[in-house]
Each structure stands twice: as structure tokens, then as C-alpha cells.
Design a protein around this motif. Structure first.
Motif, PDB file in Angstrom:
ATOM      1  N   MET A   1       0.843  -1.176   0.000  1.00 17.48           N
ATOM      2  CA  MET A   1       0.000   0.000   0.000  1.00 17.48           C
ATOM      3  C   MET A   1       0.883   1.232   0.000  1.00 17.48           C
ATOM      4  O   MET A   1       1.988   1.210   0.554  1.00 17.48           O
ATOM      5  CB  MET A   1      -0.903   0.011   1.235  1.00 17.48           C
TER       6      MET A   1
ATOM      7  N   ARG B   1      -3.317   4.487  -0.948  1.00 21.34           N
ATOM      8  CA  ARG B   1      -3.633   3.765  -2.179  1.00 21.34           C
ATOM      9  C   ARG B   1      -3.425   2.281  -1.907  1.00 21.34           C
ATOM     10  O   ARG B   1      -2.317   1.844  -1.628  1.00 21.34           O
ATOM     11  CB  ARG B   1      -2.736   4.233  -3.329  1.00 21.34           C
ATOM     12  N   LEU B   2      -4.515   1.524  -1.988  1.00 18.88           N
ATOM     13  CA  LEU B   2      -4.453   0.097  -1.719  1.00 18.88           C
ATOM     14  C   LEU B   2      -3.851  -0.638  -2.913  1.00 18.88           C
ATOM     15  O   LEU B   2      -3.786  -0.103  -4.023  1.00 18.88           O
ATOM     16  CB  LEU B   2      -5.848  -0.447  -1.413  1.00 18.88           C
ATOM     17  N   ASP B   3      -3.448  -1.872  -2.689  1.00 18.88           N
ATOM     18  CA  ASP B   3      -2.822  -2.669  -3.743  1.00 18.88           C
ATOM     19  C   ASP B   3      -3.748  -2.876  -4.935  1.00 18.88           C
ATOM     20  O   ASP B   3      -3.283  -3.028  -6.065  1.00 18.88           O
ATOM     21  CB  ASP B   3      -2.363  -4.020  -3.187  1.00 18.88           C
ATOM     22  N   ASN B   4      -5.057  -2.867  -4.710  1.00 19.75           N
ATOM     23  CA  ASN B   4      -6.008  -3.048  -5.809  1.00 19.75           C
ATOM     24  C   ASN B   4      -6.338  -1.733  -6.517  1.00 19.75           C
ATOM     25  O   ASN B   4      -7.195  -1.695  -7.390  1.00 19.75           O
ATOM     26  CB  ASN B   4      -7.292  -3.711  -5.299  1.00 19.75           C
ATOM     27  N   GLY B   5      -5.644  -0.644  -6.137  1.00 20.03           N
ATOM     28  CA  GLY B   5      -5.853   0.652  -6.775  1.00 20.03           C
ATOM     29  C   GLY B   5      -6.859   1.550  -6.069  1.00 20.03           C
ATOM     30  O   GLY B   5      -6.954   2.736  -6.370  1.00 20.03           O
ATOM     31  N   ARG B   6      -7.613   1.019  -5.145  1.00 15.48           N
ATOM     32  CA  ARG B   6      -8.595   1.820  -4.414  1.00 15.48           C
ATOM     33  C   ARG B   6      -7.882   2.878  -3.591  1.00 15.48           C
ATOM     34  O   ARG B   6      -6.828   2.632  -3.018  1.00 15.48           O
ATOM     35  CB  ARG B   6      -9.418   0.905  -3.509  1.00 15.48           C
ATOM     36  N   ARG B   7      -8.475   4.063  -3.503  1.00 12.88           N
ATOM     37  CA  ARG B   7      -7.900   5.157  -2.735  1.00 12.88           C
ATOM     38  C   ARG B   7      -8.802   5.481  -1.552  1.00 12.88           C
ATOM     39  O   ARG B   7     -10.009   5.636  -1.710  1.00 12.88           O
ATOM     40  CB  ARG B   7      -7.738   6.396  -3.604  1.00 12.88           C
TER      41      ARG B   7
ATOM     42  N   TYR C   1      -9.772   1.708   8.341  1.00 13.26           N
ATOM     43  CA  TYR C   1      -9.313   0.604   7.499  1.00 13.26           C
ATOM     44  C   TYR C   1      -8.171  -0.160   8.173  1.00 13.26           C
ATOM     45  O   TYR C   1      -8.169  -1.397   8.188  1.00 13.26           O
ATOM     46  CB  TYR C   1      -8.878   1.139   6.131  1.00 13.26           C
TER      47      TYR C   1
END
Length: 196
Positions: free
Chosen positions: A1, A55-61, A71
Motif C-alpha cells: 500500500m 492507495r491500496l494494492d487493488n488501486g482503491r484510494r 481501514y
């Protein structure tokens, strides 16, 4: 992340302390952004152009610090930053709102000095912001929470005191000796405070 922000931001500091406290810091890399050029540096990640952003590994912010802390608490199994017990949760969230409110007013004092020419500084507005800080500190000192019990509330309050030490918006140490002792106990219980 990826944690996008600056090391001087008290809101980024909240996230960094929580990540270390929860032993999640090895999963997060800090990416420094240019806070003075927020359109280019943070705009693609947060339409409000504020830090921090995770910014998460899946692209979510995720933004802002309150959402990121929730979180991180979830990642750590819950009930670590945000108590599951409803009354304790409300207490922690209310203390977080107090700490964040002190921080918001402190940031506005800094921005007035940084972004407006001295000849147009508006002293009544600055006094209003300092008044928020002082009233917030007084409320904090009247009923300080246990500094050894780490929640989003105690974290926000400790970061507020640290930011006031850093930027000197008010001389809180001269007027709030109870809070000086409180912060010393928090620092002893949370080594990540001094590491950030």
C-alpha cells in the motif's frame, strides 16, 4: 500500500503512528507529495486535494485520515483503534473529533501565515482559530482520557499536541501542565510517536 502525504502533516502522522502501533507499517510505503502543488501531486488520488491518501494494492484510494485509521483497524482485526463497545467507540470518536478540530484550526493558522501576504493577515480570524485551539485544549485537560489506552481519540489528541509543539500556534505547554504530563505518558506507552 502507498501512503501519499508529507512527514510534516499531523494527519499523515496519525496514520504512520497507527500503522506502526498495529505492526502494519511494513505493508505501507510513504510516498512524499508536494503539498504546495496539490493539483498535480495529489489531485489524481483525492478530488479534495488533501492528504493523506492511502492507495491500496487493488488501486482503491482511501482518504482522509479517519477513514484510513478505520481501514487499518479492520486490517488488524478490529477493536484495536476503534472499540467495538458502542459507548467506548463513541468516546473514542468524540475525542478524535476534538483532536482533529484542534489540528484543523492549527493548520489554518499556519496556512494564513504561509499563503497570505503579511499585510492582509486577518488578525480576528487568526484569534478565532487560536480560540478554537485553546477551548479544545481546555476541554481535553478537563477530562483527559487514559494516555496508555491507544484509540483513534488518544492518537488524534497526541498528534494535535505534537503539531502545536512543531508549529507553535499557541504556547499550550505554559497553560496546560496537565496535558504536558499526559503527552509524556502517551509517548512512553506509544514508541511510534517519537519515531514519527
Amino acid at each position: 500500500m502507498l501512503l501519499r502525504g508529507t512527514t510534516s502533516s499531523p494527519f499523515v502522522r496519525k496514520v504512520r503512528i497507527a500503522a506502526q502501533h498495529l505492526k502494519l507499517d511494513s505493508q505501507i510505503s510513504l510516498v512524499t507529495v508536494d503539498a504546495l502543488n496539490a493539483v498535480e501531486s495529489i489531485g489524481p488520488d483525492n478530488p479534495l486535494r488533501k492528504i493523506p491518501v492511502l492507495r491500496l494494492d487493488n488501486g482503491r484510494r482511501l482518504y482522509d485520515s479517519r477513514v484510513i485509521l478505520e481501514y487499518l483497524d479492520h486490517l488488524a482485526g478490529g477493536d484495536r483503534l476503534l472499540p467495538k463497545d458502542w459507548d467506548k467507540r463513541l468516546d473514542a470518536l468524540t475525542l478524535q473529533a476534538l483532536g482533529d478540530g484542534i489540528l484543523d484550526a492549527g493548520v489554518l493558522v499556519v496556512y494564513e501565515g504561509r499563503h497570505r501576504p503579511a499585510e492582509i493577515h486577518h488578525e480576528p480570524w487568526l484569534a478565532y482559530q487560536r480560540g478554537k485551539i485553546e477551548r479544545g485544549l481546555e476541554a481535553f485537560a478537563t477530562a483527559p482520557p487514559d494516555p496508555t489506552h491507544f484509540t483513534v481519540g488518544t492518537l488524534a489528541l497526541a498528534c494535535a499536541l505534537g503539531y502545536l509543539d512543531f508549529r507553535k500556534q499557541v504556547d499550550w505547554r505554559a497553560t496546560q501542565p496537565t496535558l504536558v504530563a499526559w503527552l509524556d505518558r502517551f509517548r512512553a506507552a506509544v514508541p511510534a510517536y517519537d519515531l514519527t
